[in-house]
Design an enzyme around this catalytic site. Sequence first.
Site, PDB file in Angstrom:
ATOM      1  N   GLU A  56       0.865  -1.188   0.000  1.00  0.00           N
ATOM      2  CA  GLU A  56       0.000   0.000   0.000  1.00  0.00           C
ATOM      3  C   GLU A  56       0.889   1.221   0.000  1.00  0.00           C
ATOM      4  OE1 GLU A  56      -2.647   0.497   3.403  1.00  0.00           O
ATOM      5  OE2 GLU A  56      -3.803   1.967   2.269  1.00  0.00           O
ATOM      6  N   CYS A 267      -6.639   0.933   3.042  1.00  0.00           N
ATOM      7  CA  CYS A 267      -7.643   2.014   3.029  1.00  0.00           C
ATOM      8  C   CYS A 267      -7.516   2.886   1.784  1.00  0.00           C
ATOM      9  CB  CYS A 267      -7.516   2.875   4.269  1.00  0.00           C
ATOM     10  SG  CYS A 267      -8.100   2.019   5.730  1.00  0.00           S
ATOM     11  N   ASN A 397     -12.257  -3.363   0.972  1.00  0.00           N
ATOM     12  CA  ASN A 397     -11.174  -3.433   1.951  1.00  0.00           C
ATOM     13  C   ASN A 397     -11.744  -3.176   3.333  1.00  0.00           C
ATOM     14  OD1 ASN A 397      -8.316  -3.252   2.957  1.00  0.00           O
ATOM     15  ND2 ASN A 397      -9.030  -1.202   3.488  1.00  0.00           N
ATOM     16  N   GLU A 398     -11.834  -4.182   4.132  1.00  0.00           N
ATOM     17  CA  GLU A 398     -12.307  -4.096   5.520  1.00  0.00           C
ATOM     18  C   GLU A 398     -13.447  -3.077   5.676  1.00  0.00           C
ATOM     19  OE1 GLU A 398      -8.540  -3.201   7.729  1.00  0.00           O
ATOM     20  OE2 GLU A 398      -9.301  -1.162   7.874  1.00  0.00           O
TER      21      GLU A 398
END
Length: 669
Positions: A56, A267, A397-398
């Site tokens: 990321e 994120c 994503n989560e």
Amino acid sequence: MTSNRSLKNKCTSAIFKILTILAISIFVFKTADTLKAQTLQGGKKISPDLFGLFFEDINYSADGGLYAELIQNRSFEYNPAERREWHNLSYWEYISPGYSYGRISVETKAPVHPNNPHYVVLDIEHVGNYEQYKGESGVGLKNPGFDGIVIRNGEKYSFSMFANLLSDEPLDLLVSLQNRKGEVFAKSTVTISFGKWQKYVTELTALADCDSAFLVVLAKNTGKLAMDMVSLFPEKTFKNRPNGLRADLAQILADMKPKFVRFPGGCLVHGDGLGNMYRWKNTIGPVEERKSQRNIWGYHQTTGLGYYEYFLFCEDIDAKPLPVLPAGVSCQNSGGTWRIGGVGQKAIPKEDMPEYVQEICDLIEWANGPATSTWGAKRAAAGHPEPFNLEYIGIGNEDKITPEFEERFKMIFQVVKELYPEITVIGTSGPFHSGEDYDKGWAFARKLGVPVIDEHYYVQPEWLIANQYRYDSYNRKESKVYLGEYASWGNKLRNAMAEAAYLTGLERNGDVVIMASYAPLLAKKGFTQWKTDLIFFDNTSICPTPNYYVQKMFMTNKGDYYFDNVITKNKADSTLAASCVKDSKTGDIIIKLVNAGVVPKTMKVDLSRFKKIAADAEKILLTGSSDAENTFEKPDNVVPVKSVFTVSKTFEYETPAMSLTVIRIKTVK
Ligand code: AHR
């Protein structure tokens, strides 16, 4: 071969069909099929893709990190929305040495490309020619890169820029690399002669080492020009790719031999509000046409390291690409939801979803379609006519598991499943190992038959030790697990050992946990947003953590069959963990023994089920004090040590306190 138009129609009608069908499809466990219980001398088949990397752009991992671009704010797009103190000329200094004078402005009227709207106009009114002035006169710009540009004696650097001559006569630009005192270490001249945007390139050869050089671009005669995309790359990037990756950083990742790379986050994927989502189409094509944007972690992402470069990197290191795309909702922390005034999760309006679903289908076509397809042609135009062989995509994503999320995820999932049954979709189960989103995420995935679920958790080392049997009780008939982000909070040896113990549990459960990646991967010294990371770096050096060595020891000593009852240890002692796998390609049996406690302890190994074993085995030992860590001053404080180790059918092994031992045993045919 399906034509693009009919593929599109097929896709659009499928989207609408699926939107109207509320019936839930039967579970399809494609991955389960491939992992069908096969046995090898009583061993249990484990996932071929178990260990990989999570990448990321957090902690300046991409721009200023893995992406080898040396110029900061190369396209004059920095702005106060990214960071209050930033503006279009941040990291640029206007200079007019030798009593020269002129003007500089930032303009947007006629950019190189609308995605890259700002550029600089230099109006050179006078170039000083005083004999007493010893340096170079002229009007221009100076850039310090990301905290100084590192150059090495004899190495070559590729300079490029876009320029548009706005006056009649050609303009000479002196391009140089200098230190703070103005000593010149490399120079070249570029003549700007076209009254339209054009790319100019030149090569600079460094005549000395310098860790804090500046790039200086100086106009040597009067006139006016527009400038954009001012760029400098070392010629030696990883695999010498243009627009490539920093060689040492890419190499340390390659050295781990990961089976997959997840990108672009985190994120960063679902973004800070809808406008900040990572949209893959903005990150391919010529770099000057890509859309840069604010990074959710508080800086600027050029997208110069974009989808094409991620896929290439995967190919270069023989890892499977795992792109993760937003599930049609933004990060639940958008706008700083943890502070007062955040906006929370935002969803793409339902009427825009068909177009968004198409965007995801287009990615699959871009990666796998023939060079004659609409999106495959773009891949081919970039230099890669062969498909990238995409197998997995992550959706979400989560995310917070809300009705908005579920509705959008389902639209995407159903279409991809119908049109691209060869692609394994990975769903998501929130940011924690348990709790509301975890429960809802799993229940939803079960209902929908999502083949793989992405779990995330950052925990204390004690949690990992206490929960190393977590996956023993997971239902083998349900969705598989991708442990997409995990770490214990810290980079001391005790953290790494807790992770090692947990990793033996992942190997033991390699039939249900099909992929796992530690996160975050990279962190630039002084620019970190996350407090525990795998590899720290600055502009000149790399500091791998003990956690890195644990990951590497598992990745480079993986097997495809897991064997129970080979290692005996005190079951009541949770600081002890062990695993035994076989790599059927080499025939090697690999034993991993973890002691996460503070005193040495003995384990017994019984290899009698394996036919013929060679006496001389390879031993790799990582050990030290529980607080031991690596620093930039002492990067080799905790490193694995290799030695020859003699084994017999049965033997006892005393595991040192705080240690991971890998014993690699050859079998004789
Ligand atoms: O790995 C750092 C962050 O942790 C990721 O961006 C996010 O997915 C998680 O919360």
